[in-house]
Design an enzyme around this catalytic site. Structure first.
Site, mmCIF file in Angstrom:
data_model
loop_
_atom_site.group_PDB
_atom_site.id
_atom_site.type_symbol
_atom_site.label_atom_id
_atom_site.label_comp_id
_atom_site.label_asym_id
_atom_site.label_seq_id
_atom_site.Cartn_x
_atom_site.Cartn_y
_atom_site.Cartn_z
ATOM 1 N N LYS A 186 0.861 -1.200 0.000
ATOM 2 C CA LYS A 186 0.000 0.000 0.000
ATOM 3 C C LYS A 186 0.886 1.234 0.000
ATOM 4 O O LYS A 186 1.116 1.866 1.035
ATOM 5 C CB LYS A 186 -0.947 -0.027 1.199
ATOM 6 C CG LYS A 186 -2.117 0.917 1.067
ATOM 7 C CD LYS A 186 -3.194 0.566 2.069
ATOM 8 C CE LYS A 186 -4.228 1.650 2.212
ATOM 9 N NZ LYS A 186 -4.959 1.989 0.988
HETATM 10 N N1 PMP Z 1 -7.687 -1.388 -3.188
HETATM 11 C C1 PMP Z 1 -7.075 -0.204 -3.073
HETATM 12 C C2 PMP Z 1 -6.209 0.250 -4.186
HETATM 13 C C3 PMP Z 1 -7.252 0.583 -1.937
HETATM 14 O O1 PMP Z 1 -6.660 1.778 -1.834
HETATM 15 C C4 PMP Z 1 -8.092 0.123 -0.911
HETATM 16 C C5 PMP Z 1 -8.326 0.975 0.309
HETATM 17 N N2 PMP Z 1 -7.392 0.718 1.311
HETATM 18 C C6 PMP Z 1 -8.705 -1.124 -1.051
HETATM 19 C C7 PMP Z 1 -8.485 -1.858 -2.198
HETATM 20 C C8 PMP Z 1 -9.557 -1.686 0.040
HETATM 21 O O2 PMP Z 1 -8.747 -2.146 1.082
HETATM 22 P P1 PMP Z 1 -9.286 -2.157 2.581
HETATM 23 O O3 PMP Z 1 -10.552 -2.925 2.546
HETATM 24 O O4 PMP Z 1 -8.241 -2.861 3.352
HETATM 25 O O5 PMP Z 1 -9.492 -0.752 2.959
#
Ligand code: PMP
Length: 317
Positions: free
Chosen positions: A167
């Site tokens: 991330k």
């Molecule tokens: N994909 C991307 C590219 C994101 O930025 C996010 C947000 N964090 C998600 C998926 C969803 O992840 P999460 O459910 O852990 O927030």
């Protein structure tokens, strides 16, 4: 429909946490020469804490899992972070208490390279600073909602170039390009295909479709962030709604014929997709499965569904 962006003019909290200390919002500055390259390898997390009015309690949703993913991002980015998961967890709690947080709050721990950085490519193992900042948000759960989408012509970044599992702020440049493209076509949000032309995710959320009552979502290796909301839905669907789930490849045209399609993510919660490339999804309104899932997710994240209280970390004793 971004339920994690602070409203314009919303007040900043008194404190943020920076590399071991609570510091006031105003004093949390860096020298201009510490900007720029220092963020090339920056990674972050997006976490939500939900206020439970009846209990007068704030619950952080799946804090451990988010911090675990932060640690994984740090590992893949090959930077060195002096704080352990447990220390970051305690710091998050300390910060929420210091700010007397009694409302729905978004929490963002993030790293940036320490000191003045002049090298464009930070040496492996370079030490990072860690900041945690928070802001209030307004949830859209339990309201009728939806968005329009288009398939972007930009390919989703891949594991062998810019791994989406990590991330990193830099990954969101891919998202920005896609967003600019679909906005120019008059749509709200893009949906990405990968280099095999299969469906991956949105720019800030994963994606699922419903066909004949089955929840189908692109598999982890399709080029997505390992979303914690996706993981929650994959458990809640069978356990609470008694419906089957499948992780597999999804074609672009399968999106067009699905009964329902929605984004799912910490920020966007569940966001129904009402049209794709100008074609309506179902009857063009938030579908019954999305509505059911919205109610379930609401009760889980606010700590009201006690079956999942192990996912909710209380802030106040
Ligand atoms: N994909 C991307 C590219 C994101 O930025 C996010 C947000 N964090 C998600 C998926 C969803 O992840 P999460 O459910 O852990 O927030």
């Amino acid at each position: 429909m971004n339920s994690h962006i602070p409203a314009a003019g919303a007040p900043n909290p008194a404190f943020l946490w920076r590399s071991g200390n609570l510091v006031t919002w105003e004093s949390a500055t860096v020298h201009v020469n510490a900007a720029g390259h220092s963020t090339v390898s920056s990674v972050f997390e997006g976490i939500k804490a939900y206020w439970n009015e009846a209990e007068q309690q704030l619950y952080v949703f799946r804090l451990r899992e988010h911090l675990q993913r932060l640690m994984e991002s740090i590992k893949i980015a090959r930077v060195s972070c002096p704080w352990s998961l447990e220390e970051i967890e305690a710091a998050t709690q300390e910060l929420l208490r210091a700010n007397n947080t009694r409302q729905d709050t978004y929490i963002r721990p993030w790293t940036f390279l320490k000191g003045i950085v002049r090298e464009m490519i930070a040496p492996p193992g370079a030490e990072v600073e860690l900041a945690i900042d928070t802001w209030g948000f307004k949830s859209h759960m339990l309201t009728e909602r939806g968005c329009t989408t288009g398939i972007t012509s930009w390919t989703r970044i891949g594991d062998n170039s810019m791994p989406p599992r990590l991330k990193a702020f830099a990954n969101y440049h891919n998202g920005r390009l896609a967003l600019a493209e679909v906005r120019s076509r008059g749509m709200d949000w893009p949906i990405f295909l990968n280099d095999r032309h299969k469906v991956t995710e949105g720019i800030g959320a994963c994606l699922a479709i419903v066909r004949n009552g089955v929840l189908i979502t692109p598999e982890i290796a399709s080029g997505i962030l390992e979303s914690i909301t996706r993981d929650s839905f994959l458990r809640l669907f069978p356990e609470v709604l008694g419906r089957p789930v499948v992780e597999r490849e999804v074609d672009r045209t399968e999106l067009y014929v699905a009964d329902e399609v929605f984004f799912m993510g910490t920020g966007w919660e569940i966001l129904p997709i009402l049209s794709i490339d100008g074609l309506p999804v179902g009857n063009g309104k938030m579908g019954p499965v999305a509505q059911e899932m919205d109610r379930v997710y609401h009760d889980v994240v606010r700590g009201m569904d006690r079956r999942f209280s192990h996912w909710c970390s209380p802030v106040w004793s």
